[in-house]
Design an enzyme around this catalytic site. Structure first.
Site, PDB file in Angstrom:
ATOM      1  N   ASP A 174      43.869  43.135  40.513  1.00  0.00           N
ATOM      2  CA  ASP A 174      44.464  42.844  39.286  1.00  0.00           C
ATOM      3  C   ASP A 174      46.036  42.094  38.864  1.00  0.00           C
ATOM      4  O   ASP A 174      46.953  43.237  39.545  1.00  0.00           O
ATOM      5  CB  ASP A 174      43.791  44.454  38.566  1.00  0.00           C
ATOM      6  CG  ASP A 174      44.418  44.558  36.808  1.00  0.00           C
ATOM      7  OD1 ASP A 174      44.767  43.007  36.346  1.00  0.00           O
ATOM      8  OD2 ASP A 174      44.422  45.102  36.435  1.00  0.00           O
ATOM      9  N   ASP A 189      42.734  37.175  35.103  1.00  0.00           N
ATOM     10  CA  ASP A 189      44.303  37.848  36.155  1.00  0.00           C
ATOM     11  C   ASP A 189      43.548  39.415  37.137  1.00  0.00           C
ATOM     12  O   ASP A 189      43.596  39.603  37.334  1.00  0.00           O
ATOM     13  CB  ASP A 189      45.288  38.612  35.241  1.00  0.00           C
ATOM     14  CG  ASP A 189      45.089  39.453  34.432  1.00  0.00           C
ATOM     15  OD1 ASP A 189      43.322  38.970  33.358  1.00  0.00           O
ATOM     16  OD2 ASP A 189      45.724  39.827  33.637  1.00  0.00           O
ATOM     17  N   GLU A 190      41.825  39.056  36.671  1.00  0.00           N
ATOM     18  CA  GLU A 190      41.374  39.974  37.265  1.00  0.00           C
ATOM     19  C   GLU A 190      39.749  39.216  38.407  1.00  0.00           C
ATOM     20  O   GLU A 190      39.267  37.749  38.006  1.00  0.00           O
ATOM     21  CB  GLU A 190      40.403  40.968  36.390  1.00  0.00           C
ATOM     22  CG  GLU A 190      41.277  41.950  35.851  1.00  0.00           C
ATOM     23  CD  GLU A 190      40.497  42.749  34.990  1.00  0.00           C
ATOM     24  OE1 GLU A 190      39.403  43.762  35.689  1.00  0.00           O
ATOM     25  OE2 GLU A 190      40.507  42.807  33.904  1.00  0.00           O
TER      26      GLU A 190
END
Lengths: 372, 472
Positions: B10, B104-105
């Site tokens: 993350d 973003d993960e």
């Protein structure tokens, strides 16, 4: 208007005219109609999508001249489904009644005024013998583009050349050039017209029948072909055909002479492994390995498997492997006339030429696939 | 399923951190992305802003009250998408099986990779280091025997906001199978997936505050309180059991863009400009995804919601803006506008990964100037050369292959720096078209593109809402 005619002759006319209608709506509440015009005992059946118009005539027993525009595909399906024998059609501005046997249909009709207007009468006509024309069309239409994002490439260039007509097509992957001798009356010196290949493939279908001559009327914006009872009118494509001469190489260091039928058979067998690709995939290339006394064809895929075939041939030149879109290669071999095909190459990323070993009136230039 | 090893990565305050990289003057300052219009919500908040209580998804007004001194920035998704693409490149070099979640993960299944890269802790550390090297951004990596544990472990690896500046977290946290229950049970029950405010309230009534409390409840009582599916699931999760697999990302099936107009738009010239603009955007996104497209589809919806589509499939795939524009225009031209368009869209499908296709169908160079016979014979007919001067400014490209390659790179570069609206096709602009004499080549074009980049101008016109579409 009211008329009575044989189911089969009406069906034939409707199906023919229907070939001009694209069948796809081009706007909201679009008009996809077939026009029926009755004058005395002649029924004129016309389909049009504005770019292409096909009309034909049927002998009927008529009473009361008139014009009706009916949904073409539906009307054709109805007539086809009727019992063989007599069909009676009766129509006015609002409805069209179709009956045959014990069936009766009523169709709502379109406004006749909305049907595309035929172009104004075209100038003088020229008669052409159809024998060579049908073959010439068959040879060039295949290389025309079906991608309408560049309209000039969807046309067949017809130009006066060396006392005959030269026909040229290209879809930017291949180029076909055909010289048809003798037909020089159609075009003035230096005149070039671009005829939609779609119209010409309809013409080719008509010529494959027993028609012996075609009458050509060339206007400023349209061209009309009369074959027997059928009139085919196409809107000429505007625009400049790309300069094609410079694409044809002067000479080739590598020449392959190969029996046409065994080459074609081998390509058709091997390309089974490169079946029509799903829309997201480009076709698997067919590799042609050129050796001094044999040609090896192969298609290799990760998913399906592979196929290899050798064909005896005469080859003079450097040993190399050239890859092609299998469909484009088969198209070219098939188009060449005669028993022997001459394949001329420079290197694996330059165009190759396919032509007959003993005739110079046709050339098929093909860009390879660069294998990465 | 034993022996599984899942990582969860993350990015730390992703959008805000990307913005900080772009503008060094933001270093050490509270930054909030989103909510600049006064309305809307926070998309991302830097750790400095979080110290004041600002959180993602918080209404912008509340964020301004909590931290009035923060720098509020409008989101620049294209910038984040590019960073995300670089992130994914790093992820794929480390693990074969990557499941991206948002920009973003990501989950990574590294069960098979441990022999290649060493123990799982070394892989997590390597990921953390590679992301820092490649993106100059920090991330948090959690590892465990399943997705649940990996996700909670990455949470535990995060930095902590404090008014004295963010306190760095451990960066990577790996939970070994035998440590799972010890790790999970002290956590508040709300940390588990599927425990929203309503369930939390019901659980509170049962006296459940931590995951450990939950685990202590018999499954039957949980099912009674929350229903069969949710009860069973929570019971499993509380015992650290989660069988959900990491599912590899599939390549998108299509990439598209469409606009709905507040009033039906019947002006064909205006629709053509909108279409050219959208087609060029779609081409840019196809390139950004490292792909080529074979099919271009134009979609038109009328005021009565009748929707027509027209598509065109190329033999050779395309990726350049001009090729997309040239393909889309006649598709629109083939459609009647009727009373006007309610919606107009362009999409690309038949997507191929660049370099993974079965070969490149070469094309004739049909736009070469007439009379310029190639020498030696035939050499100019293949289009695989360095950019040739464009023959005439208005003639469409023959296919949008390498002839446009360098220009497209320049376009992408300018857009990355100045934003999506910085370069647009001439046909998407109003007013007279720039005339590019045939004698001037690509260099001149690039100079023009560069100049245009400095002209301020929004990328979308007022009154229409655009939406990017990537469908799987």
């Amino acid at each position: 208007m009211k008329l009575r005619c044989e189911r089969d002759s009406l069906l034939e006319a409707l199906a023919l005219a229907g070939r001009a209608t694209s069948g796809r709506p081009v706007g909201p509440g679009a008009l996809v109609g077939t026009r029926l015009g009755l004058t005395g005992d002649r029924l004129e059946v016309t389909g049009s999508d504005q770019d292409l118009t096909i009309s034909t005539e049927v002998s009927v027993a008529g009473s009361g001249d008139g014009v009706v525009v009916a949904p073409g595909r539906l009307l054709t399906d109805i007539v086809r489904s009727l019992e063989p024998g007599a069909v009676v059609i009766q129509g006015d501005d609002d409805e069209l009644h179709v009956s045959g046997g014990r069936s009766e249909f009523m169709l709502r009709v379109y406004r006749a005024g909305d049907f595309p207007q035929p172009p104004p009468p075209l100038g003088g006509s020229v008669k052409l013998v159809t024998a060579g024309l049908a073959e010439a069309l068959r040879q060039v239409i295949r290389a025309a583009s079906s991608e309408n994002y560049r309209p000039v490439l969807t046309g067949v260039l017809m130009a006066a050349e060396a006392g005959g007509i030269r026909m040229v097509t290209t879809d930017s992957y291949r180029l076909a050039v055909k010289d048809l001798p003798g037909a020089h009356d159609v075009l003035r010196e230096d005149q070039r017209v671009l005829v939609p290949s779609r119209a010409l493939s309809e013409l080719q279908r008509l010529l494959s029948g027993d028609a012996e001559a075609v009458e050509v009327h060339l206007g400023a914006h349209d061209v009309r072909f009369d074959v027997g009872q059928v009139r085919l009118i196409a809107r000429l494509i505007e625009g400049e055909f790309p300069p094609y001469r410079q694409l044809i190489p002067f000479n080739y260091p590598n020449k392959l002479e190969i029996p046409r039928q065994s080459f074609l058979d081998a390509v058709q067998r091997v390309r089974l492994m490169a079946r029509e690709p799903a829309a997201r995939e480009a076709p698997t290339p067919l590799r042609v390995m050129l050796r001094s006394d044999t040609v090896q064809l192969s298609v290799i895929t990760n998913e399906v498997g592979q196929a290899v075939e050798e064909v005896d041939a005469k080859y003079e030149g450097e040993e190399m492997t050239i890859a092609f879109n299998p469909q484009f290669l088969a198209d070219g071999i098939e188009a060449v006339a005669g028993d022997e095909v001459l394949l001329e190459a420079q290197d694996p990323v330059k165009p190759v030429t396919l032509k007959s070993a003993d005739r110079a009136d046709y050339l098929y230039l093909l860009m390879p696939v660069k294998v990465v | 399923m034993s022996g599984r090893l899942v990582l969860h990565l993350d990015m730390d305050a992703f959008f805000a951190s990307v913005e900080k990289n772009e503008d060094p003057s933001l270093a050490g300052r509270p930054v909030v992305v989103g909510g600049t219009g006064g309305r809307g919500v926070v998309a991302s908040a830097s750790y400095e802003a979080r110290a004041y209580g600002v959180r993602s998804a918080m209404p912008a007004g509340q964020a301004r009250r909590l931290c009035p001194q923060a720098v509020f920035l409008p989101p620049r998704f294209e910038l984040y998408r590019r960073a995300s693409a670089r992130l994914h490149a790093v992820l794929h070099e480390v693990a074969p099986l990557v499941e991206g979640i948002g920009l973003d993960e990501a989950f990574l299944d590294v069960s098979a990779a441990t022999t290649l890269f060493g123990p799982v802790g070394a892989i997590a550390a390597r990921l953390h280091r590679r992301v820092a090297e490649e993106l100059s951004l920090t991330c948090s990596v959690g590892g465990g025997p399943n997705k649940l544990v990996a996700k909670l472990a990455s949470e535990a690896a995060k930095p902590r906001p404090s008014l004295g500046g963010p306190l760095p977290g451990p960066g990577t946290v790996i939970v070994a199978p035998e440590e799972v229950l010890g790790f999970l049970w002290p956590l508040p029950v709300g940390a588990l997936w599927g425990v929203g405010p309503a369930s939390r309230e019901r659980l509170r009534k049962l006296g459940v505050a931590t995951v450990g409390d939950l685990a202590a409840l018999p499954e039957g009582s949980l099912v009674g309180a929350l229903g069969k599916a949710a009860g069973k699931l929570l019971h499993e999760l509380a015992w650290g059991r989660d069988e959900r697999p990491v599912v590899a990302d599939r390549a998108p099936k299509s990439i598209g863009h469409e606009e709905t107009y507040p009033k039906d738009l019947g002006d064909r010239a205006e629709l053509e400009r909108r279409l050219a603009f959208m087609a060029d955007q779609v081409a840019g996104r196809v390139r950004a995804a490292g792909m080529l497209a074979r099919t271009v589809t134009v979609k038109l919806r009328y005021g009565d919601f009748t929707t027509l589509t027209r598509s065109h499939t190329f033999t050779a795939p395309i990726d350049s803006g001009p090729a997309f524009v040239a393909a889309a225009k006649p598709l629109l031209a083939s459609l009647s506008l009727g009373e006007g368009a309610r919606l107009l869209g362009v999409s690309a499908s038949g997507l191929l990964e660049r370099g993974h296709g079965p070969g490149e169908q070469l094309q004739f160079d049909l736009d070469a100037a007439p009379g310029r016979r190639p020498s030696p014979p035939g050499q100019g007919t293949s289009k695989g050369r360095a950019p040739t001067p464009c023959a005439g400014g208005s003639s469409p490209p023959s296919g949008g292959g390498p002839r446009w390659g360098e220009a497209m790179e320049a376009v992408d570069e300018v857009r990355a720096r100045f934003g999506e609206g910085a370069v647009r096709p001439a046909s998407a602009t109003t007013g007279p078209r720039p005339v590019v004499p045939a004698a001037h080549g690509l260099a001149r074009r690039r100079a023009q593109d560069g100049n245009r980049a400095k002209v301020p101008g929004g990328s979308t016109r007022g009154g229409s809402s655009g939406a990017g579409i990537i469908s799987k």
